[in-house]
Design a protein around this motif. Structure first.
Motif, mmCIF file in Angstrom:
data_model
loop_
_atom_site.group_PDB
_atom_site.id
_atom_site.type_symbol
_atom_site.label_atom_id
_atom_site.label_comp_id
_atom_site.label_asym_id
_atom_site.label_seq_id
_atom_site.Cartn_x
_atom_site.Cartn_y
_atom_site.Cartn_z
ATOM 1 N N PRO A 75 0.810 -1.230 0.000
ATOM 2 C CA PRO A 75 0.000 0.000 0.000
ATOM 3 C C PRO A 75 0.839 1.275 0.000
ATOM 4 O O PRO A 75 0.332 2.342 -0.320
ATOM 5 N N GLU A 76 2.140 1.164 0.341
ATOM 6 C CA GLU A 76 3.027 2.332 0.330
ATOM 7 C C GLU A 76 3.705 2.527 -1.028
ATOM 8 O O GLU A 76 4.474 3.485 -1.206
ATOM 9 N N SER A 77 3.457 1.641 -1.984
ATOM 10 C CA SER A 77 4.080 1.767 -3.304
ATOM 11 C C SER A 77 3.622 3.051 -3.988
ATOM 12 O O SER A 77 2.442 3.403 -3.959
ATOM 13 N N VAL A 78 4.566 3.738 -4.625
ATOM 14 C CA VAL A 78 4.307 5.043 -5.250
ATOM 15 C C VAL A 78 4.191 4.867 -6.761
ATOM 16 O O VAL A 78 5.158 4.514 -7.434
ATOM 17 N N TYR A 79 3.000 5.125 -7.292
ATOM 18 C CA TYR A 79 2.684 4.964 -8.706
ATOM 19 C C TYR A 79 2.529 6.321 -9.375
ATOM 20 O O TYR A 79 2.071 7.283 -8.739
ATOM 21 N N GLU A 80 2.855 6.398 -10.651
ATOM 22 C CA GLU A 80 2.567 7.605 -11.416
ATOM 23 C C GLU A 80 1.070 7.661 -11.718
ATOM 24 O O GLU A 80 0.457 6.648 -12.049
ATOM 25 N N LEU A 81 0.486 8.850 -11.602
ATOM 26 C CA LEU A 81 -0.962 9.026 -11.748
ATOM 27 C C LEU A 81 -1.400 9.358 -13.164
ATOM 28 O O LEU A 81 -2.561 9.169 -13.513
ATOM 29 N N GLY A 82 -0.500 9.902 -13.986
ATOM 30 C CA GLY A 82 -0.943 10.379 -15.288
ATOM 31 C C GLY A 82 -1.964 11.493 -15.114
ATOM 32 O O GLY A 82 -1.840 12.356 -14.235
ATOM 33 N N SER A 83 -3.021 11.460 -15.890
ATOM 34 C CA SER A 83 -3.970 12.582 -15.916
ATOM 35 C C SER A 83 -4.861 12.703 -14.691
ATOM 36 O O SER A 83 -5.597 13.679 -14.579
ATOM 37 N N ALA A 84 -4.792 11.769 -13.756
ATOM 38 C CA ALA A 84 -5.449 12.011 -12.468
ATOM 39 C C ALA A 84 -4.831 13.229 -11.784
ATOM 40 O O ALA A 84 -5.414 13.801 -10.858
ATOM 41 N N THR A 85 -3.651 13.636 -12.250
ATOM 42 C CA THR A 85 -3.012 14.884 -11.812
ATOM 43 C C THR A 85 -3.917 16.094 -12.026
ATOM 44 O O THR A 85 -3.861 17.070 -11.262
ATOM 45 N N SER A 211 3.421 11.100 0.376
ATOM 46 C CA SER A 211 4.055 10.449 -0.774
ATOM 47 C C SER A 211 3.584 11.021 -2.102
ATOM 48 O O SER A 211 3.751 10.392 -3.145
ATOM 49 N N THR A 212 2.999 12.194 -2.064
ATOM 50 C CA THR A 212 2.465 12.829 -3.277
ATOM 51 C C THR A 212 3.400 13.942 -3.712
ATOM 52 O O THR A 212 3.681 14.864 -2.949
ATOM 53 N N ARG A 213 3.876 13.845 -4.971
ATOM 54 C CA ARG A 213 4.875 14.779 -5.460
ATOM 55 C C ARG A 213 5.001 14.640 -6.972
ATOM 56 O O ARG A 213 4.265 13.873 -7.581
ATOM 57 N N ILE A 214 5.923 15.375 -7.564
ATOM 58 C CA ILE A 214 6.241 15.194 -8.973
ATOM 59 C C ILE A 214 7.209 14.024 -9.084
ATOM 60 O O ILE A 214 8.207 13.964 -8.368
ATOM 61 N N CYS A 215 6.958 13.118 -10.008
ATOM 62 C CA CYS A 215 7.727 11.877 -10.084
ATOM 63 C C CYS A 215 8.894 12.019 -11.062
ATOM 64 O O CYS A 215 9.007 11.257 -12.026
ATOM 65 N N ASP A 216 9.777 12.976 -10.816
ATOM 66 C CA ASP A 216 10.889 13.189 -11.739
ATOM 67 C C ASP A 216 11.935 12.088 -11.595
ATOM 68 O O ASP A 216 12.046 11.427 -10.555
ATOM 69 N N ALA A 217 12.718 11.884 -12.643
ATOM 70 C CA ALA A 217 13.663 10.769 -12.682
ATOM 71 C C ALA A 217 14.837 10.964 -11.741
ATOM 72 O O ALA A 217 15.409 9.995 -11.231
ATOM 73 N N GLY A 218 15.228 12.200 -11.483
ATOM 74 C CA GLY A 218 16.441 12.441 -10.715
ATOM 75 C C GLY A 218 16.294 12.263 -9.216
ATOM 76 O O GLY A 218 17.287 12.006 -8.517
ATOM 77 N N SER A 219 15.083 12.383 -8.682
ATOM 78 C CA SER A 219 14.892 12.323 -7.232
ATOM 79 C C SER A 219 14.846 10.878 -6.725
ATOM 80 O O SER A 219 14.426 9.969 -7.441
ATOM 81 N N ILE A 220 15.296 10.707 -5.491
ATOM 82 C CA ILE A 220 15.152 9.413 -4.820
ATOM 83 C C ILE A 220 13.765 9.390 -4.194
ATOM 84 O O ILE A 220 13.470 10.174 -3.288
ATOM 85 N N ILE A 252 2.208 13.938 -11.516
ATOM 86 C CA ILE A 252 2.190 13.586 -10.095
ATOM 87 C C ILE A 252 2.264 12.071 -9.909
ATOM 88 O O ILE A 252 1.706 11.300 -10.692
ATOM 89 N N CYS A 253 2.968 11.656 -8.849
ATOM 90 C CA CYS A 253 2.888 10.265 -8.397
ATOM 91 C C CYS A 253 2.420 10.259 -6.942
ATOM 92 O O CYS A 253 2.568 11.237 -6.213
ATOM 93 N N SER A 254 1.833 9.123 -6.538
ATOM 94 C CA SER A 254 1.226 9.068 -5.209
ATOM 95 C C SER A 254 0.982 7.614 -4.817
ATOM 96 O O SER A 254 1.294 6.689 -5.569
ATOM 97 N N THR A 255 0.408 7.439 -3.653
ATOM 98 C CA THR A 255 0.004 6.125 -3.152
ATOM 99 C C THR A 255 -1.518 6.064 -3.041
ATOM 100 O O THR A 255 -2.191 7.096 -3.048
ATOM 101 N N VAL A 256 -2.041 4.863 -2.898
ATOM 102 C CA VAL A 256 -3.499 4.746 -2.738
ATOM 103 C C VAL A 256 -3.970 5.381 -1.437
ATOM 104 O O VAL A 256 -5.065 5.948 -1.375
#
Length: 373
Positions: A75-85, A211-220, A252-256
């Motif tokens: 449940p803590e997995s962070v997925y990209e949301l796409g247009s739910a943004t 856990s909600t943020r921009i899912c850029d490639a450079g960030s951990i 945006i990426c986030s968790t459920v």
């Protein structure tokens, strides 16, 4: 292997003839639906959250968040949301409207003066409900060859600045990612902050969306999920796509769990004023036939008002929904485009409402509330 977090609740019977199912019944049905969804091979994993009135009914994940490292989804997995943004972007604009800093009927040239002449008369309102007529950059074939490149919002505009308008502003509806890029640019211009910084300050911190943020490639990003696609009968890594190219339309990426908290806040008056919320959830004019408000699509499920938005982005698909009278939040996140989280979301909602399974839609047809790029 599935990871499932379940909170048992004592749920009173509904006042209508249709009694609510027990939590144990919902958990059993959702577990079966989720296992079947992953077993069908369209996606390596799926995460699902159901809450009612802010109380958790089920929050779980099934399958693998990373196939190469053999990591179970949780449940803590962070997925990209796409247009739910887009619901976040629309809500940020409406907060600025509530504060008197943005006007819905103002031409966007008021905020972004260096736009093509034909775009300048478009209003903020028309960007929000996809009636602007501004061409959509994600529909331009030449755009796809640039997926892996980091892009600024200004450079995304270049893909369509020389194209004619799709139609006169305010006369038709056409889903348009370009319009939501422009809304993000307006937010930045009005606030003086980068869009991600505004997102964190405006929503993530005050609402506890950790856990909600921009899912850029450079960030951990802890618990970041890998994206996949199905190629013939094989699951392969999704092509690299720089989320800078999605910006305020889909980055945006986030968790459920975070999305459940967001739904409760947005739909119970904690994010925008009652007047702004009515505008967000009331399709009108050319957008009425497509049931689109501001960053939200409005429909029904078995007579219940359904407010939702989904998303498609390379490697991921999402469906996020709210059943109004029940204060029922359902979020489904998956790490491949080849599943159909919109359909699964509807099946999950029906289970939570005590309704029999629906007949699946015709092949290739996504139901309302399903994924949008």
């Amino acid at each position: 292997m599935r990871r499932l977090l379940v909170t048992l609740l004592i749920v009173p019977a509904a006042s209508s003839a249709q009694a609510r199912p027990t939590t144990a019944t919902i958990v059993h049905q959702v577990d079966s639906l989720a296992n079947a969804f992953v077993a069908a091979g369209g996606t390596p994993s799926v995460a699902i959250a159901i809450t009612r009135g802010g109380n958790t009914i089920i929050m779980g994940a099934w399958g693998k968040s990373d196939l190469e490292q053999n990591v179970d989804a949780t449940p803590e997995s962070v997925y990209e949301l796409g247009s739910a943004t887009k619901q976040f972007t629309a809500a940020a604009v409406m907060q600025l409207v509530d504060q008197g800093k943005v006007k819905l009927d103002e031409p966007i040239a008021t905020y972004l003066p260096a736009l093509p002449e034909a775009w300048r008369v478009v209003t903020v309102h028309q960007l929000l409900n996809h009636t602007s007529g501004i061409p959509n950059y994600t529909a331009v074939p030449a755009w796809q060859i640039h997926w892996a490149e980091e892009k600024t919002p200004d450079s995304l505009i270049v893909f369509t600045t020389n194209l004619p308008m799709d139609f006169a502003p305010g006369t038709k509806y056409k889903y348009d990612n370009q319009g939501y890029i422009l809304l993000g640019m307006i937010i930045e211009r009005v606030t003086g902050k980068h869009w991600e910084a505004d997102l964190v300050e405006r929503f993530a911190k005050p609402l506890g969306l950790t856990s909600t943020r921009i899912c850029d490639a450079g960030s951990i990003i802890p618990h970041r999920v890998r994206g996949y696609q199905r190629l013939n009968d094989t699951v392969v890594n999704a092509p690299y796509f720089s989320v800078s190219q999605a910006f305020s339309a889909g980055a945006i990426c986030s968790t459920v769990g975070d999305m459940a908290r967001w739904n409760l806040a947005l739909h119970t008056g904690k994010v925008v004023s009652a007047a702004s919320y009515r505008l967000m959830t009331t399709p009108e004019g050319p957008a009425a036939a497509s049931k689109y408000g501001f960053g939200l699509q409005i429909d029904t499920i078995a007579g219940h008002k359904l407010i939702s938005h989904g998303g498609n982005i390379p490697g991921f698909a999402s469906a996020n929904a709210w059943v109004a009278e029940e204060e029922l939040s359902v979020t489904v996140l998956s790490n491949a485009l080849t599943g159909n989280p919109g359909l699964l979301s509807r099946q999950v909602m029906r289970a939570a409402l005590g309704l029999p399974p629906a007949v699946p839609p015709a092949a290739g047809r996504r139901p309302p509330g399903g994924s949008r790029q």
